[in-house]
Design an enzyme around this catalytic site. Structure first.
Site, PDB file in Angstrom:
ATOM      1  N   GLN A 145      67.540  83.236  -2.658  1.00 56.35           N
ATOM      2  CA  GLN A 145      66.855  81.952  -2.799  1.00 56.35           C
ATOM      3  C   GLN A 145      66.674  81.211  -1.483  1.00 56.35           C
ATOM      4  O   GLN A 145      65.737  80.435  -1.323  1.00 56.35           O
ATOM      5  CB  GLN A 145      67.631  81.045  -3.768  1.00 56.35           C
ATOM      6  CG  GLN A 145      67.654  81.516  -5.200  1.00 56.35           C
ATOM      7  CD  GLN A 145      68.446  80.568  -6.083  1.00 56.35           C
ATOM      8  OE1 GLN A 145      69.070  79.627  -5.617  1.00 56.35           O
ATOM      9  NE2 GLN A 145      68.422  80.823  -7.370  1.00 56.35           N
ATOM     10  N   LYS A 149      70.793  65.110 -12.031  1.00 58.22           N
ATOM     11  CA  LYS A 149      69.389  65.189 -11.618  1.00 58.22           C
ATOM     12  C   LYS A 149      68.462  65.587 -12.767  1.00 58.22           C
ATOM     13  O   LYS A 149      67.263  65.333 -12.730  1.00 58.22           O
ATOM     14  CB  LYS A 149      69.217  66.148 -10.444  1.00 58.22           C
ATOM     15  CG  LYS A 149      69.364  67.617 -10.804  1.00 58.22           C
ATOM     16  CD  LYS A 149      68.982  68.554  -9.655  1.00 58.22           C
ATOM     17  CE  LYS A 149      69.965  68.468  -8.523  1.00 58.22           C
ATOM     18  NZ  LYS A 149      69.679  69.508  -7.495  1.00 58.22           N
ATOM     19  N   ASN A 195      79.615  67.655  -1.777  1.00 63.22           N
ATOM     20  CA  ASN A 195      80.634  68.267  -2.627  1.00 63.22           C
ATOM     21  C   ASN A 195      81.989  68.362  -1.940  1.00 63.22           C
ATOM     22  O   ASN A 195      83.029  68.238  -2.604  1.00 63.22           O
ATOM     23  CB  ASN A 195      80.176  69.649  -3.076  1.00 63.22           C
ATOM     24  CG  ASN A 195      78.990  69.582  -4.030  1.00 63.22           C
ATOM     25  OD1 ASN A 195      78.857  68.653  -4.796  1.00 63.22           O
ATOM     26  ND2 ASN A 195      78.133  70.591  -3.970  1.00 63.22           N
ATOM     27  N   TYR A 233      75.893  90.313  -4.901  1.00 64.68           N
ATOM     28  CA  TYR A 233      75.018  89.176  -4.641  1.00 64.68           C
ATOM     29  C   TYR A 233      73.842  89.608  -3.758  1.00 64.68           C
ATOM     30  O   TYR A 233      74.037  90.089  -2.639  1.00 64.68           O
ATOM     31  CB  TYR A 233      75.767  88.026  -3.975  1.00 64.68           C
ATOM     32  CG  TYR A 233      76.885  87.431  -4.804  1.00 64.68           C
ATOM     33  CD1 TYR A 233      76.997  87.674  -6.169  1.00 64.68           C
ATOM     34  CD2 TYR A 233      77.837  86.599  -4.225  1.00 64.68           C
ATOM     35  CE1 TYR A 233      78.010  87.118  -6.928  1.00 64.68           C
ATOM     36  CE2 TYR A 233      78.866  86.030  -4.971  1.00 64.68           C
ATOM     37  CZ  TYR A 233      78.945  86.306  -6.322  1.00 64.68           C
ATOM     38  OH  TYR A 233      79.965  85.746  -7.066  1.00 64.68           O
TER      39      TYR A 233
END
Length: 337
Positions: free
Chosen positions: A27, A216, A295, A54
């Site tokens: 991404q 969101k 975060n 991944y």
């Protein structure tokens, strides 16, 4: 950054770990991925979690390049084995001795390191004897290619059996990596008590429910442009289950609690996960450096008991608690995660 022990082991890790599932190698462009890793280091994050599956091994390579030049002794690098890699042939997945031995060598090459701090079984393999798997992991540790071993998404009875074998083989099984957040609490009834008893710590993924707990996404509205829910490379499918109006309505009701605590909704979600005394770290992901900063600021935050009770009251009707939801594929006829 708060530093915690990983379970009852002597390994110290950052309470916020940086993970690159669904981002690096797919991404997010490598330049942005590297910027996120650099931001994580700047925030005091020393623990980095990845897996060979991944982006079909690309995520490990991106992370390895992003960490190049850092003092290796000051980092904790985690990776995993189980899901299909390469062309996905019959020995390209699972927890057989063959796949584990080949996979650790590939991971070390891609990560650019001589060893990983933690090597994890990404799921339970019903088609390989557990003794074979644990003996292979023991050999990986005894050869110096990994320092500790862990599991991910294993059930309580599987963890207990693996821990007993690990003790016999003199290797430290110290962690479990489950999904855990305000909405998904399936580990609380069985896995957490078992792990407390065995000295195993949780390294939890999806502490903000793939972004659903950031606020969101609003009930009755289309997802914001550029958000994970609009991503066609896998992100949209992963978050879809969280985008029900009944869940999103409950998330919006958490906002006053976050405001009163001086936190964003995402920070409230991460801080809530870290309140569990069996959680050693929460894994965050990011596509932008500012997300890392937001975060990371949840580390060290302590939520008052009245806030925790209010969270339980608000989320209660939509929380998933069924321990049976923790499960691994029964056969190897599966698609890549």
């Amino acid at each position: 950054m708060e530093i915690r022990n990983l379970g009852a082991s002597g390994l110290k890790i950052s309470a916020i770990a940086y993970g690159n599932w669904l981002t690096h190698g797919s991404q997010v462009e490598e330049e942005s991925a590297t910027a996120c890793v650099r931001q994580a280091l700047g925030e005091g994050i020393t623990t980095f979690d990845t897996a060979d599956v991944y982006a079909n091994t690309r995520a490990e390579s991106v992370l390895g390049r992003a960490l190049r030049g850092e003092r290796r002794e000051g980092l904790e690098i985690f990776t995993k084995v189980y899901w299909p890699t390469g062309p996905g042939a019959h020995n390209d997945h699972g927890l057989s001795r063959k796949h584990i031995m080949e996979s650790i060598n590939g991971s070390l090459t891609r990560l650019g390191t001589d060893y990983v701090d933690l090597y994890q079984a990404h799921r339970y393999d019903y088609e390989t004897p557990l003794e074979e798997t644990m003996e292979a992991f023991a050999d990986v540790v005894h050869s110096g290619k990994a320092l500790y071993i862990g599991v991910s998404e294993w059930r309580a009875e599987q963890i207990r059996e693996a821990h007993a074998l690990a003790r016999e083989l003199h290797v430290p099984l110290v962690s479990n990596q489950p999904q855990y957040n305000m909405l998904w609490r399936v580990i609380e009834a069985e896995v957490v008590p078992t792990c407390r008893d065995l000295g195993i710590g949780q390294i939890v993924w999806s502490p903000i429910a793939q972004g659903a707990l950031t606020g969101k996404y609003r009930p009755g509205e289309q997802p914001p442009p550029g958000s994970r829910a609009t991503d066609d490379k896998g992100g949209a499918s992963m978050i879809q289950d969280w985008l029900r109006d009944d869940i999103l309505e409950r998330v919006q009701r958490l906002r006053p609690l976050a405001d009163e605590a001086g936190l964003t909704l995402a920070q409230l979600a991460v801080a809530w996960v870290l309140q569990n005394d069996n959680v050693s770290a929460a894994i965050i992901g990011a596509s932008r450096p500012e997300q890392v900063t937001e975060n990371a600021r949840a580390a060290g935050v302590r939520l008052d008991e009245d806030v925790l009770r209010a969270i339980d009251e608000i989320t209660g009707p939509v929380v998933e608690r069924d321990p049976a939801k923790t499960r691994s594929p029964r056969t190897r006829s599966f698609s890549r995660e």
